[in-house]
Enzyme design. Structure first.
Site, short mmCIF file in Angstrom:
data_model
loop_
_atom_site.label_atom_id
_atom_site.label_comp_id
_atom_site.label_asym_id
_atom_site.label_seq_id
_atom_site.Cartn_x
_atom_site.Cartn_y
_atom_site.Cartn_z
N ASP A 181 0.83 -1.20 0.00
CA ASP A 181 0.00 0.00 0.00
C ASP A 181 0.86 1.25 0.00
OD1 ASP A 181 -2.38 1.39 0.01
OD2 ASP A 181 -2.60 1.37 2.18
N ASN B 231 -10.52 -2.73 -6.29
CA ASN B 231 -9.75 -1.70 -6.99
C ASN B 231 -10.38 -1.28 -8.32
OD1 ASN B 231 -6.48 -2.89 -5.89
ND2 ASN B 231 -7.83 -1.34 -4.99
#
Length: 240
Positions: free
Chosen positions: A18, A66
């Site tokens: 991330d 996503n």
């Protein structure tokens, strides 16, 4: 740790990579620049695994959630995956890395899935680091797909419902060939697991670190593994 593996090194490390977008934004660059920097970091961490005693590495590249990002970012990521796989296929094979992909491939385009299939086939007999890339992956989606396959087997008479226990479902998961992760690392300072390896990580140790993924170096990886080596893992039991 130096070049020799840590005595208590985790066999399987899973990483939620991330912070690529924030890394780029902090530098006044487009988010996709951060994703490109993050892809380069993957190579460094994969190459470090043999020296550090890590046999299995699973990385979270793209989640089922996503797709909610902007069309330009999603499109850029898909192009990046294709370029990365094309560029690294022979190199990963030469370094004896075994590569597999987990996740639902239905939504991915044919060019990408062809590249994934080629890389998996080429490296199938390699005996070095086992690199698993989670692409269009979500833990809940994985369990739902596994449950559907299990239900089909019950309906077809291949599986007795009375025989189903907590060792049955893992045989239908994408990760059937992997040991459960010993350590899950999330970069960027966020303290959540984001639908990653939900079933498999029941007894994993977790490390939430502030470093953004493009800045996650081998040296920091070593520090995280060293902290893992000092943990007391009892798996629900009590020491005598």
């Amino acid at each position: 740790m130096t070049s020799s593996p840590e005595h208590n090194a985790p066999c399987h490390v899973a990483i939620i990579m991330d912070g690529n977008g924030r890394w780029a934004q902090q530098k006044g660059r487009p988010r996709l620049i951060g994703h490109h920097a993050g892809a380069k970091r993957v190579q460094e961490i994969v190459e470090a695994c043999p020296d550090l005693g890590v046999k299995y590495l699973t990385i979270f590249a793209f989640s089922t959630e996503n797709w909610k990002r902007t069309q330009s970012e999603v499109g850029g990521l898909m192009r990046l995956f294709k370029r990365f796989i094309s560029a690294k296929t022979q190199e990963l094979h030469q370094k004896n890395v075994r590569v597999r992909f987990i996740g639902d491939r239905v939504r991915l385009d044919d060019r990408l899935t062809d590249l994934m299939d080629t890389l998996e086939l080429l490296t199938a007999d390699n005996t070095g680091t086992h690199l698993t890339i989670a692409l269009n992956y979500g833990g809940r989606d994985e369990v739902a797909r596994a449950t559907k396959r299990l239900a089909y087997d019950v309906a077809a008479g291949k599986l007795d419902p009375k025989s189903i226990d907590d060792e049955t479902l893992p045989k239908y998961l994408d990760t059937i060939y992997l040991p459960d992760p010993d350590l899950v690392i999330r970069t960027s300072g966020e303290a959540r697991i984001s639908n990653f390896l939900l079933w498999q990580s029941a007894y994993a140790e977790y490390e939430f670190i502030d470093t953004l993924w493009p800045d996650f170096t081998r040296a920091e990886f070593e520090k995280v593994l060293s902290r893992f080596g000092r943990r007391d893992r009892r798996f629900g039991a009590v020491k005598a």
